[in-house]
Write an enzyme that holds these catalytic residues in place. Sequence first.
Site, mmCIF file in Angstrom:
data_model
loop_
_atom_site.group_PDB
_atom_site.id
_atom_site.type_symbol
_atom_site.label_atom_id
_atom_site.label_comp_id
_atom_site.label_asym_id
_atom_site.label_seq_id
_atom_site.Cartn_x
_atom_site.Cartn_y
_atom_site.Cartn_z
ATOM 1 C CG HIS A 174 -1.464 2.550 10.482
ATOM 2 N ND1 HIS A 174 -2.819 2.213 10.016
ATOM 3 C CD2 HIS A 174 -0.854 2.533 9.258
ATOM 4 C CE1 HIS A 174 -2.744 2.119 8.540
ATOM 5 N NE2 HIS A 174 -1.332 2.195 8.189
ATOM 6 C CG HIS A 220 -2.015 -0.556 1.176
ATOM 7 N ND1 HIS A 220 -2.944 -1.260 1.905
ATOM 8 C CD2 HIS A 220 -3.123 -1.049 -0.204
ATOM 9 C CE1 HIS A 220 -4.013 -1.973 1.490
ATOM 10 N NE2 HIS A 220 -3.962 -1.753 0.245
ATOM 11 C CG ASP A 280 -1.468 -1.219 7.326
ATOM 12 O OD1 ASP A 280 -1.019 -0.520 8.396
ATOM 13 O OD2 ASP A 280 -1.714 -0.729 5.985
ATOM 14 C CG ASP A 340 -0.483 3.952 3.841
ATOM 15 O OD1 ASP A 340 -0.642 2.997 3.040
ATOM 16 O OD2 ASP A 340 -0.857 3.797 4.922
ATOM 17 C CG HIS A 341 2.665 0.859 4.778
ATOM 18 N ND1 HIS A 341 2.884 0.587 6.298
ATOM 19 C CD2 HIS A 341 1.417 1.223 4.980
ATOM 20 C CE1 HIS A 341 2.007 0.867 6.879
ATOM 21 N NE2 HIS A 341 0.822 1.245 6.103
#
Lengths: 306, 306
Positions: free
Chosen positions: A273, A64, A213, A66-67
């Site tokens: 997160h 993803h 996540d 955002d990582h």
Amino acid sequence: MSFEVTILGTSSATPTLSRHPTSQYLVCNNQRILLDCGEGAQMQMLRYGIKMFRIDKIFISHLHPDHYLGLPGYLSTLSLKGRIEPIHVYAPAGMGEILDVHFRHGAIHLTYDLHIHELPSSENFEVIYQDSGLEVSCFALEHRLPCWGFLFKEKKSPFKINEDVIAEKKIPVKAFSYLKKGEDFIDDNGILYSVEECTIPNLPAVSYAYITDTIYLPALAENLRNRDITLLYHEATFMEDLRHKAIETYHSTTLQAANFALKSNAKKLLIGHFSSRYNDLSGLLAEARSVFPFTELAEEGNTFTI
Amino acid sequence: MSFEVTILGTSSATPTLSRHPTSQYLVCNNQRILLDCGEGAQMQMLRYGIKMFRIDKIFISHLHPDHYLGLPGYLSTLSLKGRIEPIHVYAPAGMGEILDVHFRHGAIHLTYDLHIHELPSSENFEVIYQDSGLEVSCFALEHRLPCWGFLFKEKKSPFKINEDVIAEKKIPVKAFSYLKKGEDFIDDNGILYSVEECTIPNLPAVSYAYITDTIYLPALAENLRNRDITLLYHEATFMEDLRHKAIETYHSTTLQAANFALKSNAKKLLIGHFSSRYNDLSGLLAEARSVFPFTELAEEGNTFTI
């Protein structure tokens, strides 16, 4: 000898004015490691005085954006500065293709070797890196995409040489490795250097589990129970009243993170997160602490000794 | 009616503690536009209160990562927030492939239509977008990669209705479009509404030329001379003593940017894309002003009316 983690980014997918996408900087004795590399990670490293050129290992949990979106820019910056030491990236399949498309269109030829190690698809704990002082293993989480957690375990001999007696007893350097393992040493002249006289017990090895996540995985917590987790990072995207939202988006709540910490017998919990809906994080902290008192917020710029 | 630009990022390839990779936010009357989208652009928009959801056009100058790495994250954020209005990206060939690899590996399905318009390879000015109030054209620069500059020209009728006489003269709405073009209007009853009586001359249309990442191109400056540039942004990565470095890396110096402004007859010059070696930018400003006094520094967070 140091083992500590600095939080560079702690937002969930949508960043906020005060929270950046996920990234952490881990120092394990002589190793300098990046854990995920969200957009803006290189700017966050500048902001918090992280020596970004000393990092040589990067672990990416999943694909993803955002990582990992900070990775192409960070790797390019290292190259612009003429780095020659290799970089190792441990990431899901696809990371190489993503980086390649950037470097190809940007006509970027890195000045150093970039080694990309694909994370194994097995669900069990699998050692993906080790040296004399550190062991890193990965394990499967459960998210909307294949996602991995990482366990960083310090490797330490059970004894260390008692520095107060090195000179007095003239302990030969050759004896050190035996004594540290807990074995007496006799030199060529028959002189005994005993573990009891020459060493003191070492501090226990510490470990850091990084879990971001994922839905709540109590079976994984049980699995971690015998692995002596000193510090556990567990995502807590939502407060408990949004558990349905956590389930729907394959994330966890504060109470789930806290229960995971309890079940896994971790000594301390860091939650992060955070959803962009929370401006004030004190409610998340209070909720997690109601179940697991040794909880802290992963706030940016903070360093936690492990 | 407004025409203004806000600087979101003004570093060259390597960001610094106070300078982010290139990005600018342009408001042309009702249009909200992003010019390049360097890493961290969405965080910079949050910082400076830019309404990022109102943007619907993004122009990317070239595919060096410091000019577009913020795009996948920004587009993902819009989708996470449930945007439905389409977004148009005007970019070099390759942008689509880059975005696609991110979206594919991240299993991201945008909630809105993303239209990618490939910039034309011709060297001349080519109109790539226009509506009733704005015309955007692109032109070739000269960098290590194919790179484009953009010219944003306000479109304006030469006259505007004199609001003081609308009621008094009962000017029918039907007459407006004629009068604005400078044509008298006679209604069905034979009543004359003359340009002279009903209008005042409009303010001249303004324009913004965006020129980043290029060697000094005096022929382009000559070409821009008759295009009435109100505000010119020209990169000035280096001070004049590093002209050899500018040539080597296909960039420009302060004096070259200033000479470009002179030759192009621009009213005002903004310099940016500063090398990370400069902490204090006053020397760059002084150098540019020695040739072109109407120079300003493109500093982050500053808004310039065009």
